[in-house]
Design a protein around this motif. Structure first.
Motif, mmCIF file in Angstrom:
data_model
loop_
_atom_site.group_PDB
_atom_site.id
_atom_site.type_symbol
_atom_site.label_atom_id
_atom_site.label_comp_id
_atom_site.label_asym_id
_atom_site.label_seq_id
_atom_site.Cartn_x
_atom_site.Cartn_y
_atom_site.Cartn_z
ATOM 1 N N TYR A 220 0.852 -1.204 0.000
ATOM 2 C CA TYR A 220 0.000 0.000 0.000
ATOM 3 C C TYR A 220 0.880 1.243 0.000
ATOM 4 C CZ TYR A 220 -3.982 2.977 1.187
ATOM 5 O OH TYR A 220 -4.967 3.930 1.180
ATOM 6 N N LYS A 222 1.460 4.500 0.979
ATOM 7 C CA LYS A 222 0.929 5.515 1.891
ATOM 8 C C LYS A 222 1.237 6.933 1.422
ATOM 9 C CE LYS A 222 1.249 2.548 5.989
ATOM 10 N NZ LYS A 222 1.858 2.376 7.328
ATOM 11 N N ASP A 223 2.379 7.121 0.756
ATOM 12 C CA ASP A 223 2.792 8.475 0.405
ATOM 13 C C ASP A 223 1.954 9.092 -0.708
ATOM 14 O OD1 ASP A 223 3.803 6.568 -1.302
ATOM 15 O OD2 ASP A 223 5.631 7.679 -1.782
ATOM 16 N N ALA A 225 -1.268 7.427 -1.838
ATOM 17 C CA ALA A 225 -2.551 6.733 -1.938
ATOM 18 C C ALA A 225 -3.720 7.718 -2.054
ATOM 19 C CB ALA A 225 -2.749 5.821 -0.727
ATOM 20 N N GLU A 226 -3.707 8.779 -1.252
ATOM 21 C CA GLU A 226 -4.837 9.714 -1.293
ATOM 22 C C GLU A 226 -4.943 10.384 -2.662
ATOM 23 O OE1 GLU A 226 -7.257 10.100 0.852
ATOM 24 O OE2 GLU A 226 -6.333 8.517 2.061
ATOM 25 N N ARG A 235 -12.283 4.890 -3.245
ATOM 26 C CA ARG A 235 -11.268 4.482 -2.273
ATOM 27 C C ARG A 235 -10.983 2.987 -2.451
ATOM 28 N NH1 ARG A 235 -10.042 8.409 0.957
ATOM 29 N NH2 ARG A 235 -8.649 7.038 2.123
#
Length: 479
Positions: A220, A222-223, A225-226, A235
């Motif tokens: 995943y 994280k840096d 993903a959004e 999402r």
């Protein structure tokens, strides 16, 4: 923002397989299998008519199956890195997973699924600790604790239903994973008194294939993903990332390749009579390259693998070790090994992965024994002398464990207590004395390295230079 489901995708223009028989039972829901085996199955569905769905079973935890089911098995896989000289940044929605089953709450449904005539393949990645024999497991446990015991119980259910056996493709990183899994399943069948007819069916009607897997799956992201969720408009809690390189070596014949049509789909899957030469290639080139390079590169000022490949001195050292000292002694054809090594260099240069050298340096002594020492011995057998760069790597290893700081800052050294105790007690020795004492530790190396012609004097001289001139200066001359 809605969660990823078939409804969310609506009139999706990419490839999706909404309905198909459940042909694969998969133990393991983690990033690796979803970024490797499930990706390959999804491509086989699209390109080779495999037409199969995957039932995913988290092997030892509750709740993870619900995450899969909430997204109807869908997730996006992003392949990012260098491949054949080009930078790759591809995305694909994976649709081969039908559902997840919780091994604790859905045990009866899992037994029913095991009886399905369509089910043909079992894939697993239960970590290296997953394929173990646990004599405390019982037939009527619901479920048995270990993966081999669970599998034995499911195979019994299948045999009782009169269905044909399975093709088992374990992906755990242990030697001869298929043979070991087969041994433990047969042992449980013996322990539980399930009879010779069942054991004969296990031996003759099921194919426990040893495999080798190779792909870096970073999971995943994280840096970013959004940002990706916003771009997609939904999402994705199961979002996965991996490098574009992949290799799956499976011990099997042409009939298995027809049933599992990965080559027909253009996928990097090799069906071979013996997987050991490919494991040797991976361990000595990929893993051995890492282990030989990391201590020197770190002491020369680098923190991640990618910047090492941008340093002419480090890259020249690595290439010399790979192409002049490691590859000549491998059993696969040299052209194949060189192609693999070039791919490894691309993978080390991946602009999307920050692979920390200190993470790779964990337990470097045992890694040097398993990954580098076989190449040292093979080079010696061929040439009658120690390989210069791999000998250098031994001295760099000693420097890494004894220097304890870089540019005035301490760094962590992580290894087994016996290793750390040795260096704590001997770090004050003169260079060749330290190398000789380290080389003499047969418990570390499985042999006395002082018997290798010229090895200890050469490594001692290198360590003396490192202490006098610094790693960067010595590395620049090691070409």
């Amino acid at each position: 923002m809605e969660q990823l489901t078939y409804t969310t995708l609506g009139e999706w223009k990419g490839y999706l397989l909404r309905q198909a028989p459940e042909r694969v039972l998969q133990f393991g829901e983690g990033n690796f299998l979803r970024g490797f085996a499930d990706h390959f199955i999804d491509v086989m569905n699209e390109r080779a008519g495999f037409n199969g769905k995957v039932v995913v079973v988290p092997p030892a935890s509750t709740g993870k199956a619900a995450r899969i089911n909430a997204q109807e098995g869908l997730y996006q896989l992003c392949l990012r890195g260098k491949y054949d000289g080009a930078v790759v940044n591809d995305r694909r929605v994976i649709s081969c997973i039908s559902r997840g089953l919780d091994v604790f709450t859905d045990w009866e449904e899992l037994l029913r699924t095991a009886r399905s005539p369509a089910l043909r393949f079992v894939i697993s990645n239960t970590t290296e600790a997953g394929i173990v024999y646990d004599g405390s497991c019982r037939f009527d446990d619901r479920p048995p604790a270990s993966f081999p015991a669970k599998l034995t119980r499911l195979l019994w259910e299948r045999w009782q239903a009169g269905e044909r056996g399975w093709v088992l493709l374990p992906c755990e990183l242990i030697a001869d994973n298929g043979s070991v899994l087969r041994e433990y399943v047969l042992r449980h069948a013996e322990d539980w008194g399930l009879g010779e007819a069942f054991r004969r069916w296990l031996r003759e009607e099921n194919r426990f294939c040893s495999t080798l897997v190779d792909r870096i799956v970073t999971g995943y992201p994280k840096d970013w993903a959004e940002e990706l969720h916003a771009s997609n408009g939904y999402r994705d809690a199961l979002l996965d990332t991996a490098e574009p390189f992949g290799l799956w070596v499976i011990e099997g014949d042409e009939s298995l390749a027809e049933e599992f049509p990965a080559p027909q789909a253009g996928l990097p899957v090799k069906f071979v009579a013996d997987h050991h030469p490919y494991k040797e290639q991976k361990v000595r080139i990929l893993n051995g390259g890492h282990t030989a390079m990391v201590p020197a590169a770190f002491l020369a000022g680098h923190d991640i693998v990618r910047t090492c490949m941008e340093d002419p001195a480090v890259r020249a050292f690595l290439e010399g070790a790979l192409f002049e000292e490691i590859i000549p002694a491998l059993s696969l054809p040299r052209t194949d090994c060189e192609a693999f090594a070039r791919a490894v260099e691309e993978r080390f240069s991946n602009p999307y992965i920050d692979h920390r050298l200190l993470d790779i340096a964990l337990n470097s002594v045992s890694k040097w024994r398993a990954r580098v020492l076989p190449s040292v011995n093979a080079f010696l057998a061929q040439n009658g002398r120690a390989p210069g760069r791999l000998t250098f790597s031994f001295a760099a290893l000693a420097a890494f464990y004894t220097q304890a700081e870089r540019c005035g800052h301490a760094y962590p050294v992580r290894d087994e207590p016996a290793v750390l105790d040795f260096f704590a007690q001997n770090s004050g020795l003169a260079p060749e004395a330290l190398i000789a004492a380290l080389a003499a530790r047969t418990d570390f190396w499985g042999e006395d390295l002082r018997t290798l012609p010229g090895f200890v004097p050469a490594a001692g001289q290198v360590l003396a230079r490192i202490r006098a001139d610094g790693m960067a200066a010595v590395l620049a001359d090691c070409r």
